[in-house]
Design a protein around this motif. Structure first.
Motif, short mmCIF file in Angstrom:
data_model
loop_
_atom_site.label_atom_id
_atom_site.label_comp_id
_atom_site.label_asym_id
_atom_site.label_seq_id
_atom_site.Cartn_x
_atom_site.Cartn_y
_atom_site.Cartn_z
N MET A 35 -24.50 30.59 -15.17
CA MET A 35 -25.67 29.95 -14.57
C MET A 35 -26.56 29.38 -15.67
SD MET A 35 -27.39 29.27 -11.90
CE MET A 35 -28.78 29.38 -10.84
N LYS A 36 -26.92 28.11 -15.49
CA LYS A 36 -27.77 27.49 -16.50
C LYS A 36 -29.12 27.11 -15.89
CE LYS A 36 -27.95 23.49 -19.62
NZ LYS A 36 -27.21 22.33 -20.14
N ASP A 59 -26.03 17.92 -17.52
CA ASP A 59 -24.74 18.61 -17.70
C ASP A 59 -24.88 20.11 -17.50
OD1 ASP A 59 -22.04 19.02 -18.53
OD2 ASP A 59 -22.80 19.56 -20.53
N SER A 94 -32.59 24.91 -16.89
CA SER A 94 -33.27 24.01 -17.84
C SER A 94 -34.71 23.88 -17.37
CB SER A 94 -32.61 22.63 -17.84
OG SER A 94 -31.23 22.75 -18.18
N PRO A 122 -24.70 25.99 -9.96
CA PRO A 122 -24.36 26.18 -11.38
C PRO A 122 -25.52 25.87 -12.33
CG PRO A 122 -23.39 24.14 -10.54
CD PRO A 122 -24.02 24.83 -9.36
N HIS A 123 -26.42 24.98 -11.91
CA HIS A 123 -27.44 24.52 -12.87
C HIS A 123 -28.73 24.17 -12.14
CE1 HIS A 123 -28.54 21.33 -16.20
NE2 HIS A 123 -29.33 22.40 -16.23
N ALA A 150 -27.42 18.88 -11.99
CA ALA A 150 -28.32 19.97 -11.62
C ALA A 150 -29.04 19.73 -10.32
CB ALA A 150 -29.34 20.17 -12.73
#
Ligand code: 4GX
Length: 447
Positions: free
Chosen positions: A1-2, A77, A4, A104-105, A80
């Motif tokens: 898991m990202k 990337d 930002s 995922p993001h 998101a």
């Protein structure tokens, strides 16, 4: 898991994510957090990230181009889901947190100053979320809240033994209380000595009994602290076993014709209204209450009410029994049920005595009034507060509906709670008792 985080204050984000389970998850690479600073996308000599609001007024708005460039860089990337933190967003819930954890993001866009240009929201934001009804000085703390709450759903972030499923809010219920050693804790609070012991059941070693106790504590706490959650909760069969029987099935409605007040405040006996008998009986059936009591000291009125109710209810009962021939077993049973629904009494005291005999305990009496100054000594409850409180109280509930200008204060000694007046949308507040009764029943028991 990202994650930002788009922020002009990255130093607020970084240090808050170094410790605890989230810190460990970052070290292990289970989650990654990066920050993207709009200031790094400025082109002017002063690297400015704010601008004046169109239309004037105090404060500044975040400058559009650096913000858009930062969101674009952050979202690249993998592709998101872009969230803007704002007090005007949808309130964040545990259910939404869980759903976000499947993505995922996440890009978390933090506003400062008076906010961001609406067109940035329309162009580059997928969802606006609020972490609560208060105003922060920027979205960063909200972003941290989301990172923390979402990370707990990522496999490997919490230890094996800890589950996000039986926690507070997961099932729409508050958590049960926790205890650890020592078995007895002594201290003082507000100058009073206190000796607090761990509930004995927790040392019983009986896991089934402990689980049942914890569940009942959750239910109790939710009812007491969050009547709004309690009203929405769906209780299992086992849950209901630990609680008094369903409230609506032990709720009695009373239409009181005496003691009531007239327009001058004088105590009077009001006249029977034909429609009240029918319409409140229908509401009583629709909401599944135990019974409907027509209360008047005038014998002829009680006889008339009983007669009308008999005719109408017999008709309903026969219809319900599928028009079966009279005196069949089904007809007799539904006739008896229907007739138990509408009862007459010469006074509120007589209803109290009847219910006391029927249930072996005095009823919990709730007054209603269109006037906020009625029953000043009785604690005021909203429908959901009353529902939560009365659901835990094993006594039958008696809801008193006043006729004329409302219930007289002479009833104060028996009234232990009062429902807040129904507020319409205009200043003119003269609902018929039939309408007020139906509205209150729907607010209490409607789905
Ligand atoms: N839940 N803030 C956003 C800037 C702002 C001001 C006005 C839109 C309109 C908040 C909250 C929150 C403070 C984040 C003001 N944006 N964020 N910021 N409550 O208070 O999420």
């Amino acid at each position: 898991m990202k994650f930002s985080v788009v922020t002009i204050l990255p130093e607020l984000i970084e240090p808050a994510l170094t410790a605890g389970v989230v810190g460990r998850a970052r070290e292990a690479g289970t989650i990654t957090v990066e920050t993207v600073n709009p200031r790094d996308f400025t082109t002017d000599r002063h690297r400015s990230v704010d601008d004046n609001p169109y239309g004037g007024g105090p404060g500044m708005v975040m400058k559009v181009e650096p913000l858009l460039a930062a969101i674009g860089k952050a979202a690249g990337d993998p592709p998101a889901h872009r969230i803007f933190l704002s007090p005007a967003g949808t309130p964040l819930t545990q259910a939404r947190v869980k759903a976000l954890a499947a993505l995922p993001h996440l890009v978390l866009v933090c506003g400062r100053y008076e906010g961001i240009d609406q067109r940035v929201v329309e162009l580059a934001i997928d969802e606006e979320l609020s972490i609560g009804d208060y105003v922060l000085s920027g979205g960063e703390l909200g972003a941290l809240v989301i990172i923390d709450a979402v990370s707990r759903f990522i496999p490997g972030v919490l230890g094996e033994a800890t589950s996000t499923d039986d926690e507070s809010h997961a099932a729409g219920m508050l958590e049960y209380p926790q205890y650890t050693r020592p078995p007895t804790l002594t201290g003082t609070k507000n100058g009073e000595p206190l000796e607090l012991t761990v509930p004995a059941v927790l040392s019983s070693g009986n896991h089934a009994v402990i689980a049942a106790w914890r569940r009942s504590q959750s239910i109790l706490r939710t009812a007491q602290r969050r009547p709004d959650l309690f009203a929405k909760a769906t209780l299992s069969k086992a849950d209901r076993k630990g609680l008094p029987p369903s409230l609506r099935e032990r709720t009695h409605l009373a239409l009181v014709h005496h003691p009531c007040t007239d327009r001058t405040g004088k105590i009077v006996t009001t006249s029977l209204t034909n429609f009240d008998i029918h319409d409140l009986a229908r509401s009583t059936m629709t909401y599944g209450l135990a019974a409907y009591h027509i209360v008047t000291p005038i014998t002829a009125h009680r006889e008339k009410a009983a007669h009308i109710a008999t005719l109408w209810l017999e008709d309903e009962a026969n219809r319900e029994a599928g028009g079966a021939p009279r005196k069949s077993k089904a007809t007799e049973a539904s006739r008896a049920n229907a007739l138990r629904l509408v009862r007459t009494a010469d006074s509120v005291e007589a209803v109290l005595a009847e219910l006391t005999a029927e249930y072996g305990t005095e009823p919990f009496v709730v007054g209603t009034s269109a006037r906020p100054e009625s029953f000043p000594s009785a604690p005021r409850r909203s429908p959901s507060e009353l529902l939560a409180e009365a659901s835990l109280d094993p006594r039958p509930m008696l809801l008193l509906l006043g006729t004329g200008w409302g219930l007289a204060d002479a009833l104060i000694p028996s009234v232990s709670r009062v429902l807040a007046p129904i507020e319409g949308a205009s200043d003119w507040n003269h609902l018929s008792v039939r309408s007020a009764g139906a509205i209150l029943l729907d607010r209490l028991f409607g789905r």
